[in-house]
Motif scaffolding. Structure first.
Motif, PDB file in Angstrom:
ATOM      1  N   TYR B  31       0.876  -1.168   0.000  1.00  0.00           N
ATOM      2  CA  TYR B  31       0.000   0.000   0.000  1.00  0.00           C
ATOM      3  C   TYR B  31       0.922   1.229   0.000  1.00  0.00           C
ATOM      4  O   TYR B  31       2.109   1.111   0.332  1.00  0.00           O
ATOM      5  CB  TYR B  31      -0.936  -0.073   1.219  1.00  0.00           C
ATOM      6  CG  TYR B  31      -1.793  -1.323   1.151  1.00  0.00           C
ATOM      7  CD1 TYR B  31      -3.072  -1.284   0.609  1.00  0.00           C
ATOM      8  CD2 TYR B  31      -1.277  -2.560   1.544  1.00  0.00           C
ATOM      9  CE1 TYR B  31      -3.830  -2.442   0.491  1.00  0.00           C
ATOM     10  CE2 TYR B  31      -2.037  -3.723   1.425  1.00  0.00           C
ATOM     11  CZ  TYR B  31      -3.305  -3.663   0.904  1.00  0.00           C
ATOM     12  OH  TYR B  31      -4.048  -4.811   0.772  1.00  0.00           O
ATOM     13  N   PRO B  32       0.399   2.382  -0.371  1.00  0.00           N
ATOM     14  CA  PRO B  32       1.319   3.514  -0.600  1.00  0.00           C
ATOM     15  C   PRO B  32       2.273   3.816   0.553  1.00  0.00           C
ATOM     16  O   PRO B  32       3.450   4.098   0.315  1.00  0.00           O
ATOM     17  CB  PRO B  32       0.356   4.664  -0.882  1.00  0.00           C
ATOM     18  CG  PRO B  32      -0.804   3.992  -1.561  1.00  0.00           C
ATOM     19  CD  PRO B  32      -0.967   2.681  -0.838  1.00  0.00           C
ATOM     20  N   ALA B  33       1.813   3.722   1.806  1.00  0.00           N
ATOM     21  CA  ALA B  33       2.722   4.037   2.916  1.00  0.00           C
ATOM     22  C   ALA B  33       3.680   2.887   3.208  1.00  0.00           C
ATOM     23  O   ALA B  33       4.499   2.971   4.121  1.00  0.00           O
ATOM     24  CB  ALA B  33       1.926   4.391   4.177  1.00  0.00           C
ATOM     25  N   ASP B  34       3.580   1.789   2.444  1.00  0.00           N
ATOM     26  CA  ASP B  34       4.499   0.658   2.616  1.00  0.00           C
ATOM     27  C   ASP B  34       5.661   0.731   1.629  1.00  0.00           C
ATOM     28  O   ASP B  34       6.652   0.006   1.792  1.00  0.00           O
ATOM     29  CB  ASP B  34       3.782  -0.679   2.334  1.00  0.00           C
ATOM     30  CG  ASP B  34       2.609  -0.935   3.247  1.00  0.00           C
ATOM     31  OD1 ASP B  34       2.563  -0.348   4.338  1.00  0.00           O
ATOM     32  OD2 ASP B  34       1.732  -1.738   2.860  1.00  0.00           O
ATOM     33  N   VAL B 235       1.217   7.371  -7.426  1.00  0.00           N
ATOM     34  CA  VAL B 235       1.403   5.920  -7.370  1.00  0.00           C
ATOM     35  C   VAL B 235       0.550   5.344  -6.241  1.00  0.00           C
ATOM     36  O   VAL B 235       0.660   5.779  -5.092  1.00  0.00           O
ATOM     37  CB  VAL B 235       2.888   5.567  -7.135  1.00  0.00           C
ATOM     38  CG1 VAL B 235       3.087   4.057  -7.088  1.00  0.00           C
ATOM     39  CG2 VAL B 235       3.749   6.186  -8.233  1.00  0.00           C
ATOM     40  N   SER B 236      -0.278   4.386  -6.576  1.00  0.00           N
ATOM     41  CA  SER B 236      -1.226   3.847  -5.606  1.00  0.00           C
ATOM     42  C   SER B 236      -1.549   2.392  -5.970  1.00  0.00           C
ATOM     43  O   SER B 236      -2.659   2.067  -6.348  1.00  0.00           O
ATOM     44  CB  SER B 236      -2.492   4.712  -5.635  1.00  0.00           C
ATOM     45  OG  SER B 236      -3.353   4.374  -4.598  1.00  0.00           O
ATOM     46  N   PRO B 237      -0.555   1.514  -5.829  1.00  0.00           N
ATOM     47  CA  PRO B 237      -0.723   0.161  -6.381  1.00  0.00           C
ATOM     48  C   PRO B 237      -1.797  -0.658  -5.653  1.00  0.00           C
ATOM     49  O   PRO B 237      -2.485  -1.453  -6.269  1.00  0.00           O
ATOM     50  CB  PRO B 237       0.649  -0.478  -6.203  1.00  0.00           C
ATOM     51  CG  PRO B 237       1.346   0.330  -5.153  1.00  0.00           C
ATOM     52  CD  PRO B 237       0.791   1.713  -5.258  1.00  0.00           C
ATOM     53  N   GLU B 495      -1.521  -4.328 -14.474  1.00  0.00           N
ATOM     54  CA  GLU B 495      -0.903  -3.185 -13.783  1.00  0.00           C
ATOM     55  C   GLU B 495      -1.920  -2.063 -13.649  1.00  0.00           C
ATOM     56  O   GLU B 495      -2.534  -1.655 -14.629  1.00  0.00           O
ATOM     57  CB  GLU B 495       0.313  -2.681 -14.568  1.00  0.00           C
ATOM     58  CG  GLU B 495       1.435  -3.708 -14.626  1.00  0.00           C
ATOM     59  CD  GLU B 495       2.596  -3.269 -15.507  1.00  0.00           C
ATOM     60  OE1 GLU B 495       2.643  -2.078 -15.896  1.00  0.00           O
ATOM     61  OE2 GLU B 495       3.431  -4.127 -15.824  1.00  0.00           O
ATOM     62  N   MET B 496      -2.061  -1.593 -12.422  1.00  0.00           N
ATOM     63  CA  MET B 496      -3.009  -0.504 -12.151  1.00  0.00           C
ATOM     64  C   MET B 496      -2.445   0.413 -11.077  1.00  0.00           C
ATOM     65  O   MET B 496      -1.413   0.119 -10.477  1.00  0.00           O
ATOM     66  CB  MET B 496      -4.349  -1.082 -11.669  1.00  0.00           C
ATOM     67  CG  MET B 496      -5.158  -1.733 -12.778  1.00  0.00           C
ATOM     68  SD  MET B 496      -6.788  -2.221 -12.205  1.00  0.00           S
ATOM     69  CE  MET B 496      -7.481  -2.781 -13.773  1.00  0.00           C
ATOM     70  N   GLY B 497      -3.146   1.509 -10.826  1.00  0.00           N
ATOM     71  CA  GLY B 497      -2.804   2.356  -9.688  1.00  0.00           C
ATOM     72  C   GLY B 497      -1.575   3.207  -9.911  1.00  0.00           C
ATOM     73  O   GLY B 497      -0.753   3.367  -9.021  1.00  0.00           O
ATOM     74  N   ASP B 498      -1.430   3.758 -11.086  1.00  0.00           N
ATOM     75  CA  ASP B 498      -0.275   4.606 -11.386  1.00  0.00           C
ATOM     76  C   ASP B 498      -0.710   5.569 -12.482  1.00  0.00           C
ATOM     77  O   ASP B 498      -1.242   5.142 -13.513  1.00  0.00           O
ATOM     78  CB  ASP B 498       0.887   3.717 -11.864  1.00  0.00           C
ATOM     79  CG  ASP B 498       2.197   4.492 -11.971  1.00  0.00           C
ATOM     80  OD1 ASP B 498       2.163   5.687 -12.335  1.00  0.00           O
ATOM     81  OD2 ASP B 498       3.247   3.885 -11.710  1.00  0.00           O
TER      82      ASP B 498
END
Lengths: 340, 759, 206
Positions: B31-34, B235-237, B495-498
């Motif tokens: 997750y983004p903060a990881d 970026v938010s995978p 691929e998503m979240g970017d």
């Protein structure tokens, strides 16, 4: 969070000595420079929130005295070491057999993880969860003596109706303590002036005009054990907890009940009420009202009325009087109907 | 198959496990903060303790003295940056550090940045503000509110729908009700905390932040920072739950970006659970007046729905659910009106089924009251009022399977065993009640782009700037490619979240599966066309056949006749190692600017009530059983059944899970969730998960989801209606109806709590 | 009961202090003794002085220099890079940070890392075997779609294992009650119960 010095005393006398060194005469344990931590489930939370700000944190988990970690069943009753975790006590076979009300009160509290962490002594000393106390931007007489009480005329659905004062209406949210006060438990403590025993009913203090004074303990005093006397008829006991959701929530109202019955007639009743009072709350008037009476819906109702005779509602918590009464009635009838 | 993987029926896809399941159960889903970030500095917010006034002085000395403190960003430090804009990509127009005016409780007043999280937190807690305080307006009924008509205030809410002469019809109705309902403030509380991590690489800005709208945020953040959007990457995978809360960007993002620029190193700010209540959006508090008039035969002749909604001073957020409730049944006449009530509050926003949750709650609670008034079974009452066309524009429904949903759910629930008499059903000390309600959600779709690559050795990569918020979009996008390209799902990466990927619309409004799958379908079909053309070219293995007779299966092009050619061989003839197609999907009725707007982060929504040919909705029916203790009145829901029809179901496993989650949300709406406002100070009181209650595991017992088969070719090329929001519409009304059935008490104000049943 | 280790004669556990101000923590597996950084046992600890803490995480030893305020959760995430354990509330209200400490499920957000000195910590990263075979509980969560967004999942899985090992997974109702400390906002609860039922037998043996 304020920084603190972390220390791990390895025996009780050292822990007391360190705490004494930093204590001043008027220190309350909750405001002392040096504070004890065991499970941390309450204190760590309040340190993060800036509610508790000890300069020294004394970790009690390395204390070498074995009895601190033991549950001892004796002819005289049961003795819980202060560092026994809630989960261990809740699962203890003899606790379940002899004192269902204790096992229930532990099992219905918090969550599995928290019960694995929280010590029994820490649990009975847990501080209120009043929203206005938890957040330092509100006025709170308990957190900052004399600053006022934002809860009094605020959103006070959770708040107490018994044992309240003009300075504080914060609820004591613990469950275990209700079982202990009902069963006349005794607290063992060690402090600068040696060891002493405190009747559980004297451990907590009602807020009056000093809500920041929460217990009878001195700043350097450590609870070492909690002793519950042998009460053979306590097998007929239970803890009923009413809340908005099924689990992992504080009581809106709860009742700890133990009954000594002669057929359907009450020889002796022990009653404590949770979720409705500022401290663990023994309902003596309700006990007296039941003594010698046949226990039915009517006598239970009369006892419940007696229990709440002195209640003081605020805007959002008036329902707790009716709910508290009904909780007690239901708990009494369910206890009566227990197969023992 | 077990309950989690329902056997597919007609027009329903296989219950494949989620393609990212292994990452999620091993802790490897980042997750983004990881996301690992070198040389990270930590930020912590300081927020306002007043709701209205001005910050006259900030005392920062104590905070600056904290060892490890690096910087404090506050008033004056954002002057070179443009203020946020309110809209689909922006949560509010308030630039908290642009101006010392305080518009709401919990408004950001500074960001402390330090070497460690602990130091940043310590410093933020030591920032002391002095205020010039004014008396704030908390909500409805508080002095100082300002009420404005909602119509036209939001692109999503153009008008107050109406039809016929309501007043005359209501006056003439034989049976009628006129009732008021309300729903409270609610916060999304996804379990992932809100966070922003920002770092600069030269003039390029990279932001790691959980987002449902990476393209919209890229454009909006670039505007605020006066940059070329090409130099901003979001970026938010993986997103740890969103429910609308991560749709619009909040002002924090730009503040953290500025902090990272000032320091010349990455800065991460994880907002505390408490701070999220004031710095993010929430579901607005609403009030409703509903009037329904009907003949004795149960046919509704008049329906009026008036709504009032709290919003902030600077931003006119509209909930506006009357466009759906006004079309729900075959009313003879319809009158609606929505008003916005401005108070000193932070700006509300989208929260799972934003318009429908409160508005359909009011309608369906009223429908049950009306059924009682008519002495009619509530299911029968709905059946009688089932329309042929929607009452506002007289358009047909592209498909409407509501009655099938009622029939199947009623059968599974055992509705026939319900004794309709109030208070008639008991189990020991427990009063038993049963109720039902309709679920509806508009089936919208938006433009979307996707890139798909098929290699000669049969590997597929799907790229699309959509967002995996837990819906299973990665899985169903992969399934679409698997189906169209004849490749097993384990050979497909998604691929998503970017924001560097082909743009997709915001993952909100239940549009993602329809929009993304339509784009992936289009890209796959372009690959198919190329392959088929090559395979049928002069001298190729399938020369002479026609394109439309082919399919792709197991790495082969297969003709109807049975003849086949390996994809690998056809690519050899084409002299390529892979075929990659970039597809831009625009729904029917899209404007000429639709695709340009997609890239600009402002995609058009189509479908729902907006198309010319028909209105497009997904429907469902929910039945609940409640148990209420006769002494203590706590309310439990031991049983809930929902049947839903939502066109093509891409994956019965992920579809069921979403609907199940929605239904449990509905139980939470009914019984648990409310953000309490201290009306004296316009401040939130229960700002954490200790006091903001959501359902826990023990609250949920027997739950059944029925996926009713439905085919709808009109909604979009994929034939998909969204269902992420459908499940929690109507649930609260079904609970309220069941509570009435058990107790005779009609509770009209949510949440339904013990105190309302004690009297 | 055995006596706690590292006892000194002055009634205080022999803590190790590192000279200097707050520094980015050393997060390397224990390779060499840090004896040179160890102050004499009698030294008084000072405010803001980093504390050396030894943790055994997923069977690997770590020695960390930590701000005493660092929670076990932040130590795992920010100092060791094991970000599988999640922060959902930081106040013991959601269960996302659940790990096993000496085999028992606890909330890592409410535990200061220094209080776990010498303990065995198991996180979500430590469950699968080195050959990649998933723990039965992990596999069961996949089989029953016991998550959606996946954020609470590591905590749910660790809590599920703890729940089984405590003997509190004997019935569906038991599981529901004893798993109620783990909030799943996507509300995969029925699937979580099904997953724990499936994995119960194999977990007990694991």
């Amino acid at each position: 969070m304020r920084p603190f010095v972390y220390e791990q005393p390895t025996d009780i006398s050292t822990a007391v000595a360190i705490a004494s060194r930093f204590a001043t005469d008027d220190d309350q344990p909750t405001r002392a420079n040096a504070q004890f931590i065991a499970g941390g489930t309450n204190l760590a939370d309040y340190m993060k929130l800036g509610v508790a700000e000890p300069n020294h944190l004394l970790d009690l988990n390395q204390l070498k005295e074995a009895a601190l970690r033991q549950i001892q069943v004796t002819d005289g009753g049961i003795r819980f070491g202060a560092l026994v975790r809630m989960g261990e006590a809740a699962d203890h076979a003899e606790v379940n057999r002899r004192y269902p009300v204790i096992a229930d009160s532990l099992r219905l509290a918090a969550s599995g993880q928290i019960r694995n962490m929280a010590s029994l002594a820490g649990n009975v000393l847990q501080r209120t969860r009043c929203e206005y106390f938890r957040e330092t931007s509100w006025q709170c007489n308990k957190r900052v003596p004399g600053s006022g009480c934002a809860a009094m005329d605020g959103f006070n659905r959770q708040h107490a109706v018994l044992g309240v004062s003009d300075a504080c209406i914060a609820t004591y949210h613990g469950d275990f303590a209700q079982a202990l006060i009902a069963l006349d438990a005794v607290v063992h403590a060690e402090g600068g002036h040696g060891a002493r025993k405190i009747p559980f009913a004297k451990l907590h203090r009602q807020p009056r005009d000093t809500p920041h004074v929460e217990t009878d303990l001195a700043a350097e005093e450590i609870i070492t054990a909690i002793e519950v006397p042998a009460i053979p008829w306590a097998r007929r006991s239970l803890y009923l907890k009413i809340r908005d959701r099924e689990s992992y929530a504080f009581a809106l109202a709860s009742a700890a009940v133990a009954l000594d019955l002669d057929g359907e007639t009450v020889r002796e009743a022990r009653i404590a009420l949770g979720g409705v009072a500022t401290v663990p709350w023994r309902a003596g008037a309700a006990e007296e009202a039941l003594q010698g009476k046949k226990l039915d819906e009517a006598s239970a109702g009369a006892a419940a009325d007696a229990a709440f005779a002195g209640a003081h509602p605020r805007q959002h918590n008036a329902f707790k009087i009716e709910l508290g009464k009904r909780t007690l009635v239901r708990a009494l009838l369910e206890t009566r109907d227990m197969k023992v | 198959m077990d309950a989690a993987a329902p056997r597919p029926k007609e027009n329903q896809g296989e219950p494949l496990p989620r393609v990212d399941a292994r990452l999620k159960v091993t802790g490897q889903a980042h997750y983004p903060a990881d996301l690992p970030t070198a040389n990270l500095a930590y930020g912590a917010l300081a927020t306002s303790r007043i709701a209205k006034g001005r910050v006259t002085k900030l005392r920062l000395d104590d905070a600056r003295a904290v060892p490890g403190l690096l910087d404090i960003v506050t008033y004056g430090d954002m002057d070179k940056v443009d203020k946020p804009k309110f809209g689909n990509s922006g949560a509010t127009s308030i630039g908290p550090l642009h101006d010392r005016t305080i518009f709401h409780d919990g408004q950001i007043i500074a960001l402390a940045v330090a070497e460690t999280f602990e130091a940043a937190e310590e410093a933020a807690q030591l920032i002391r503000a002095e205020y010039e305080e004014e008396k704030p307006t908390a909500s409805f009924d508080s002095p100082g509110t300002k009420t404005v008509a909602a119509a036209g205030k939001s692109p999503m809410f153009k008008e107050d729908v109406k039809a016929g002469d309501f007043d005359a019809a209501f006056a003439a109705a034989a049976v009628k009700i006129d009732q008021r309902y309300s729903t409270p403030t609610q916060h999304h509380n996804p379990i992932e905390l809100f966070s922003t991590t920002a770092y600069w690489q030269g003039d390029q800005l990279v932001v790691h932040e959980p987002s449902q709208n990476v393209t919209g945020w890229k454009v909006e953040l670039a505007r605020q920072l006066k940059m070329d959007p090409a130099n901003v990457r979001i970026v938010s995978p993986f997103i740890g739950g969103a429910f609308g809360s991560k749709g619009p960007m909040t002002p924090r993002t730009a503040i953290v970006a500025v902090a990272a620029k000032r320091l010349g190193r990455p800065v991460r700010c994880v907002t505390s659970r408490m701070q999220a209540f004031g710095t993010q959006t929430y579901r607005a508090e609403t009030r409703h007046r509903i009037r329904i008039g009907a003949g004795k035969d149960g046919r509704i002749t008049a329906f009026a729905h008036e709504g009032w909604e709290v919003t902030s001073r600077p931003d006119l957020y509209v909930v506006g659910g009357t466009s759906a409730t006004g079309r729900m049944y075959g009313y003879g006449s319809v009158l609606t009106h929505v008003s916005l009530v401005q108070a000193d509050r932070n700006t509300p926003g989208y929260m799972r089924s934003p318009p429908e949750t409160p508005y359909v709650y009011a309608l369906e609670n009223a429908m049950d009251e009306m059924a009682v008034a008519l002495g009619m079974d509530p299911v029968e009452f709905r059946r009688i009022n089932e329309p042929k066309t929607e009452p506002i524009g007289k358009k047909p429904f592209s498909s409407r399977s509501l009655i099938q949903c009622y029939d199947q759910a009623a059968a599974a629930f055992g509705w026939a065993k319900r004794d309709p008499k109030v208070g008639a059903m008991r189990d020991g000390d427990w009063l038993v009640g049963m109720g039902c309600a309709t679920a509806i959600y508009p089936s919208a779709v938006a433009p979307c782009a996707a890139r798909v690559r098929l290699t000669s050795d049969g590997e597929v990569r799907v790229q699309c700037g959509s967002h995996e918020i837990g819906t299973g979009i990665r899985t169903v996008a992969g399934q679409m490619a698997s189906e169209r390209l004849g490749v097993a799902i384990d050979k497909i990466s998604v691929e998503m979240g970017d924001s560097g990927l082909p743009p997709a619309p915001v993952s909100g409004g239940s549009i993602s599966t329809a929009s993304v799958c339509s784009a992936v379908l289009k890209a796959c079909d372009a690959i198919r066309s190329k392959l088929f053309a090559a395979a049928t070219a002069e001298g190729s293995p399938l020369a002479g056949s026609h394109n439309e007779e082919f399919d792709l299966a197991d790495g082969k092009i297969v003709a109807k006749s049975g003849a086949s050619a390996k994809v690998e061989d056809v690519m050899k003839i084409m002299q390529v190692g892979a075929i990659e197609e970039y597809a831009e999907f625009a729904p029917k009725g899209a404007t000429p600017e639709a695709l340009k707007k997609l890239y600009a982060g402002t995609p058009e929504f189509h479908g729902g009530e907006q198309d010319e040919d028909s209105v497009k909705y997904a429907f469902g029916a929910e039945f609940v059983e409640v148990r209420i203790n006769r002494y203590t009145r706590e309310i439990r829901v031991p049983r809930i059944v929902g049947a839903f029809a939502a066109g093509r179901i891409m994956n019965t496993r992920t579809a069921r899970s979403q609907l199940m989650g929605g239904m449990i949300w509905g139980i939470g709406q009914a019984l648990h969730e409310a953000t309490e406002v201290d009306r004296r100070y316009a401040r939130y009181v229960n700002r954490d998960l200790q006091d903001y209650l959501v359902p826990v595991n023990a609250d949920i017992k027997d739950l059944q989801v029925i996926l009713v088969p439905e085919v709808d070719h009109a909604v979009n090329p994929a034939g998909v209606k969204g269902l992420g929001e459908l499940g929690n519409v109507g649930t609260a009304a079904a609970v309220a109806s069941a509570v009435y059935h058990a107790t005779g008490k009609r509770i009209r104000d949510l949440p339904i709590r013990i105190e309302q049943l004690l009297a | 009961m055995s006596q706690p280790s590292a006892l000194s004669t002055n009634g205080l556990s022999r803590r190790k202090f590192m000279a200097g101000t707050v520094s980015a923590a050393a997060a390397a597996p224990l390779l060499a003794s840090r004896a040179e950084a160890t102050a004499p046992a009698a030294a008084q600890p000072k405010l803001r002085q980093p504390v050396i803490t030894s943790l055994r995480i997923n069977k690997q030893a770590y020695e960390l220099s930590l701000d005493a305020r660092t929670s076990l959760l932040d130590a795992l995430r920010d100092h060791i890079g094991l970000t599988g354990t999640k922060k959902g509330c930081d106040h013991g209200q959601c269960g996302a940070c659940t790990v096993l400490v000496d085999g028992k499920r606890v909330l890592s957000c409410l535990s200061f890392a220094v209080m776990n000195d010498g303990k065995d910590v198991t996180t979500i990263e430590g469950l699968a075997s080195t050959d990649g075979k998933l723990h039965p509980m992990q596999q069961a969560f996949i089989d029953h779609d016991a998550f959606q967004c996946g954020y609470c999942t590591p905590g749910q899985i660790m809590s599920g294992i703890g729940c089984v090992n405590e003997g509190h997974a004997e019935s569906e109702n038991d599981i529901r009650e004893y798993m109620s400390g783990n909030i799943c906002r996507c509300a995969a609860y029925p699937n979580i119960v099904a997953a724990i039922l499936q994995a119960r037998g194999e977990t007990k043996g694991a």
